[in-house]
Design an enzyme around this catalytic site. Structure first.
Site, short mmCIF file in Angstrom:
data_model
loop_
_atom_site.label_atom_id
_atom_site.label_comp_id
_atom_site.label_asym_id
_atom_site.label_seq_id
_atom_site.Cartn_x
_atom_site.Cartn_y
_atom_site.Cartn_z
N HIS A 1 11.12 2.55 26.34
CA HIS A 1 10.02 1.57 26.53
C HIS A 1 8.70 2.27 26.83
CE1 HIS A 1 13.25 -1.49 26.94
NE2 HIS A 1 13.85 -0.54 27.63
N SER B 1 -16.34 13.35 16.49
CA SER B 1 -16.94 12.03 16.31
C SER B 1 -18.40 12.20 15.95
CB SER B 1 -16.80 11.24 17.62
OG SER B 1 -17.83 10.27 17.71
N LYS C 1 -15.49 14.09 21.77
CA LYS C 1 -14.26 13.69 21.09
C LYS C 1 -13.62 14.80 20.27
CE LYS C 1 -12.59 10.09 20.96
NZ LYS C 1 -12.98 8.84 20.32
N GLU D 1 -3.16 10.22 12.38
CA GLU D 1 -3.46 8.80 12.18
C GLU D 1 -3.38 8.43 10.70
OE1 GLU D 1 -7.10 7.59 14.34
OE2 GLU D 1 -6.69 9.34 15.56
#
Ligand code: ARG
Length: 461
Positions: free
Chosen positions: A155, A276, A282, A289
């Site tokens: 979980h 970024s 970043k 992704e």
């Protein structure tokens, strides 16, 4: 003029021609198309269906076309309907009427069924090689981390202690199955459809065994209708690729989590991360992704194939032309993902201290604390309840099971003695889990050795 112009009294509408044409995406099968035609021409000559001399001239002509495409001297004609028409028209342009004999005892229907199989045979071999490379990369990384303790999750909540090697090898197991599925699909596909002709075989005395073995197949497809209408192999390979991508996607998702500041279990190499345009701090895991994103696309390709087939009457229908863009897309994207994922994984920096720190929080040794009482004679359910109460006390006081004073343990039961702290240390917890397939370093080293020999077995098969 189209090759089939005899039956028609006017030119096909230009929009229809463009709509019908597949050369934009099937040209990539040119080498397979030519290889198939060479085998077919060889067989026609040997069986006396065409003159040996014509067979030789056709083979020479086809070799010339192959060489010219490869060198760039011959460009694909975007107006050709497909790669099969293009090669045949070019052959006839070069050889005159001898070229027109090549299409004896065959059809584009068995030709295309053959070309895709030949193409997929090579493409799947390439993917399999990459899967093995990834398995090896995982093993190399796991080798260094058989003692690196991290929390195992259920979980996405910290559950029980494992090692990073153990976690990594779970992915090696998935890839082992992916490899086997691809091998299996390739093996089932290894039958030769050429000679099925349009759908009903032929009246010529062809030798299908000969073309089959010239092209490296195990045997000819046994039913001519099935030979031209079967695309199961596209679906099977599409399915194997979807599952492979699903595994890469799950792995990617974990890497995305692990490189977040919330986890910081790993740091991606600068070459495999991106910045970024606005936020200077970043460092984004774009590669992983994108792999997660492309998995949806490869699943879509599988759905395209299944849906394309489901309502088709036997035998060939033009719908089947849609198989190629779907399976090519799935192959191209899976290959791209593997080629990017492997070096990204090989170069990422693992931060064992942070894994260890996360493992120290979250009470992942609570099961071991209960087991400690069980080993001293208490029934598991009672031990479970006492440990739950202890965890609640720790939370109230901002402590962990390691830092909770012994007196508080003994208030619950006198079975607790000083040795409880040794019993619940994370090292003890991991080392104790030596059951087959468990995370204990010894067990994982065995798993790793087994995985290495599985890889060698795959390589030598
Ligand atoms: N381009 C076609 C395909 O990819 C080749 C087979 C064409 N056959 C036909 N009967 N029109 O499926």
């Amino acid at each position: 003029m189209a090759l089939w112009a005899g039956r028609f009294s006017k030119e096909v509408d230009a929009t229809v021609n463009a709509f019908n044409s597949s050369i934009a995406f099937d040209a990539r099968m040119y080498a397979q198309d030519i290889r198939g035609s060479i085998a077919h021409a060889t067989m026609l000559g040997k069986c006396g269906i065409i003159e040996e001399s014509e067979s030789k001239a056709i083979i020479e002509g086809l070799r010339g076309i192959l060489a010219d495409i490869q060198s760039g001297a011959l460009e694909f004609d975007p107006n050709a309907e497909d790669i099969h028409m293009f090669v045949e028209a070019e052959l006839t342009k070069r050889l005159g009427s001898t070229g027109k004999r090549l299409h004896t005892a065959r059809s584009r229907n068995d030709q295309v069924a053959l070309d895709i199989r030949l193409y997929l045979r090579d493409a799947v071999a390439e993917i399999r090689k990459l899967v093995l490379e990834l398995m090896e990369t995982i093993c190399d990384l796991a080798e260094k981390h058989t003692e690196t303790i991290m929390p195992g999750y259920t979980h996405l909540q910290r559950a029980q202690p494992i090692t990073f090697a153990h976690h990594l090898l779970a992915y090696a197991q998935m890839l082992r199955r992916d490899y086997a599925r691809l091998t299996d699909a390739a093996d089932r596909m290894n039958e030769c459809p050429i000679g099925s002709c349009a759908l009903a075989g032929t009246t010529y005395l062809i030798d299908r065994e000969m073309t089959s073995s010239l092209l490296g197949f195990r045997q000819p497809v046994a039913n001519s209708l099935d030979g031209v209408s079967d695309r199961d192999f596209c679906v099977e390979i599409g399915c194997a690729l979807s599952l492979l991508m699903t595994h890469l996607s799950r792995f990617s998702e974990e890497i995305i989590l692990w490189c977040s500041w919330e986890f910081k279990f790993i740091e991606l190499d600068d070459a495999y991360a991106t910045g970024s345009s606005i936020m200077p701090q970043k460092k984004n895991p774009d590669v992983t992704e994108l792999i997660r994103g492309k998995t949806g696309r490869v699943n879509g390709d599988l759905m395209t194939l299944l849906t394309m087939l489901k309502g088709l009457p036997l035998a060939y229908n033009k719908d089947m032309q849609e198989d190629k863009e779907a399976i090519f897309d799935a192959l191209d994207n899976t290959e791209l993902c593997l080629k990017t994922f492997i070096p990204m994984l090989a170069t990422m920096r693992v931060i064992p201290e942070n894994m260890r720190a996360a493992a120290a929080k979250g009470f992942i040794n609570a099961t071991d604390c209960a087991d400690y009482l069980v080993k001293k004679g208490m029934p598991f359910r009672d031990a479970y309840k006492i440990t739950g109460t202890l965890v609640a006390r720790c939370i109230e006081q901002g402590l962990t099971l390691e830092t909770l004073p012994l007196e508080q343990y003994r208030e619950m039961t006198e079975l607790f003695t000083e040795d409880v702290f040794e019993a619940i240390s994370l090292e003890t917890c991991v080392r104790g889990r030596g059951s087959y397939g468990g995370p204990a370093p010894e067990a994982v080293r065995q798993q790793l050795a087994d995985m290495r020999s599985i890889i060698r077995g795959f390589e030598n098969a």
